[in-house]
Scaffold this motif. Structure first.
Motif, short mmCIF file in Angstrom:
data_model
loop_
_atom_site.label_atom_id
_atom_site.label_comp_id
_atom_site.label_asym_id
_atom_site.label_seq_id
_atom_site.Cartn_x
_atom_site.Cartn_y
_atom_site.Cartn_z
N THR A 86 25.70 40.14 47.66
CA THR A 86 24.36 40.22 47.56
C THR A 86 23.64 40.63 46.77
OG1 THR A 86 22.42 41.18 48.32
CG2 THR A 86 23.57 42.37 48.17
N ASP A 87 23.13 39.99 45.90
CA ASP A 87 22.61 39.79 44.97
C ASP A 87 21.23 39.91 44.59
OD1 ASP A 87 24.00 39.63 41.66
OD2 ASP A 87 22.10 39.28 41.75
N ILE A 88 20.73 40.12 43.50
CA ILE A 88 18.78 39.97 43.83
C ILE A 88 18.62 39.20 43.14
CG2 ILE A 88 18.22 42.47 43.48
CD1 ILE A 88 18.18 41.72 39.93
N LEU A 89 19.45 38.33 42.48
CA LEU A 89 19.50 36.91 41.74
C LEU A 89 20.50 36.10 42.88
CD1 LEU A 89 20.10 36.87 38.10
CD2 LEU A 89 17.67 36.79 39.80
N HIS A 90 19.87 35.53 44.16
CA HIS A 90 20.65 34.80 45.40
C HIS A 90 21.74 33.60 45.14
CE1 HIS A 90 21.35 34.20 50.00
NE2 HIS A 90 20.73 33.45 49.34
N LYS A 91 21.59 33.24 44.54
CA LYS A 91 22.24 31.43 43.79
C LYS A 91 23.46 32.32 43.30
CE LYS A 91 20.00 30.48 39.22
NZ LYS A 91 20.29 32.01 38.65
N ARG A 92 23.77 33.42 42.75
CA ARG A 92 24.80 33.93 42.23
C ARG A 92 25.95 34.55 43.17
NH1 ARG A 92 24.17 38.03 37.06
NH2 ARG A 92 24.31 39.96 38.19
N SER A 93 25.10 35.00 44.36
CA SER A 93 25.97 34.89 45.42
C SER A 93 26.11 33.57 46.54
CB SER A 93 25.29 35.86 46.67
OG SER A 93 24.37 37.36 46.00
N VAL A 94 25.42 32.63 46.52
CA VAL A 94 26.00 31.31 47.21
C VAL A 94 26.66 30.89 46.45
CG1 VAL A 94 24.45 29.29 47.63
CG2 VAL A 94 23.64 31.25 47.56
N ALA A 104 27.06 34.73 51.60
CA ALA A 104 26.11 35.17 50.49
C ALA A 104 24.47 35.95 51.56
CB ALA A 104 25.11 34.19 50.11
N LYS A 105 24.01 37.18 51.34
CA LYS A 105 23.03 37.64 51.98
C LYS A 105 22.20 37.96 50.63
CE LYS A 105 25.62 38.31 55.58
NZ LYS A 105 24.48 37.96 57.44
N LYS A 106 20.76 36.51 51.49
CA LYS A 106 19.95 36.62 50.52
C LYS A 106 19.66 38.57 50.41
CE LYS A 106 16.33 34.37 49.57
NZ LYS A 106 15.32 32.93 49.44
N ASP A 107 18.99 39.05 51.46
CA ASP A 107 18.35 40.59 51.73
C ASP A 107 18.96 41.01 51.63
OD1 ASP A 107 15.91 41.35 54.53
OD2 ASP A 107 17.10 42.52 53.12
N VAL A 108 18.85 41.50 50.15
CA VAL A 108 20.10 42.97 50.27
C VAL A 108 19.66 44.66 50.86
CG1 VAL A 108 20.33 44.60 47.87
CG2 VAL A 108 19.61 42.40 47.80
#
Ligand code: PYL
Length: 285
Positions: free
Chosen positions: A176-184, A195-199
């Motif tokens: 998880t990351d505040i920049l969700h695209k990095r997790s994706v 990837a988890k959008k909700d940190v």
């Protein structure tokens, strides 16, 4: 990766002598034993006092960080290696290190922090060494990661290396990351990575956490009994998080430096894994 400041590292040299006891309490071994364990090196094969280590201050980019070289020297010295900070910076400092017969030269600009082995043309890198160290610490604190799920907070350079290493340990990874695209990006790149959008929800849902982010983590999100390995700078946890967690492993610089020191001695050829070069093992040189 957070750029360190003199204030963030001001306590490192005085903290180094307590690191062994803290690490022993948390994972059952001192720093040099831990660094050898992380690198799968038999500590009996490594004569730490045989190595002279130079730390060269580098003035490029944001310039020299007050206390950085002294902190690295203190961490390496605590491992039993002979360490010194060169009087000069940059190229002159590297020449001084070579002239002094240094076996290993530590130096950092704003992009990379490496430990160069002057004998074997190999070098270790702080990003990988930090990720390797903190994944290993999590594994020791948890008693193994095979088949377990670990949340990585922060999909930056350390978090990305940690995801790779966690997968090598047989763990399933949520990132998880505040920049969700990095997790994706990581989810798309590796199997067993989600990837988890909700940190906040991701933190609430996970007992095993590797925190590689600069953010503060509110204790109300932490599970009781959580096992947390946290290279993230600055220190992320409040009193409630410390009360609820079973263990939180963190230090500003020394653990990554300790793994760098051992890996610079035991690897024949080592570039950052992102370069796709897999470290080859070499007998200690
Ligand atoms: C290596 C550290 C770990 C976390 N952030 C990384 C950082 O702050 N890098 C910059 C280091 C610059 C050091 C400076 C000096 O004092 O030699 N060039």
């Amino acid at each position: 990766m957070t750029r360190l400041t003199a204030d963030l590292i001001k306590d490192v040299p005085s903290h180094v002598p307590r690191l062994d006891d803290e690490l022993n309490d948390k994972i059952g071994m001192d720093m040099r034993t831990f660094a050898c364990y992380a690198m799968d090196v038999d500590i009996k094969d490594l004569d730490f006092d045989r190595y002279t280590v130079a730390i060269v201050p580098v003035t490029s980019g944001g310039g020299v960080i007050g206390g950085f070289s002294a902190s690295v020297a203190a961490a390496v010295g605590a491992m039993g290696m002979r360490s010194f900070v060169t009087g000069a910076c940059d190229v002159t400092g590297v020449a001084e290190a070579f002239s002094s017969g240094a076996d290993i030269i530590f130096m950092a600009d704003d992009e990379r922090f490496i430990a160069l082995n002057t004998r074997t043309r190999s070098f270790s890198d702080n990003i990988w060494s930090t990720a390797k160290g903190y994944v290993t610490a999590l594994k020791l604190a948890e008693g193994g990661l095979e088949g377990k799920t670990v949340l990585v907070i922060g999909a930056g350079r350390v978090g990305t290396e940690a995801v790779k290493i966690l997968r090598e340990e047989g763990a399933s990874v949520e990132v998880t990351d505040i920049l969700h695209k990095r997790s994706v990006t990581l989810e798309n790149r590796f199997d067993n990575v989600k990837a988890k959008k909700d940190v906040k929800q991701a933190i609430k849902d996970n007992r095993l956490i590797l925190n590689a982010s600069p953010g503060l983590i509110s204790g109300d999100l932490i599970q009781n009994g959580a096992v947390i390995s946290s290279p993230g700078v600055p220190y992320a946890f409040d009193a409630e998080g410390e009360r609820k967690a079973k263990v939180i492993i963190h230090d500003v610089l020394s653990l990554g430096v300790a793994v760098m020191a051992v890996s610079s001695v035991c690897l024949s050829l080592f570039n950052i894994p992102a370069a796709g070069v897999v470290a080859e093992k070499l007998v200690i040189s």
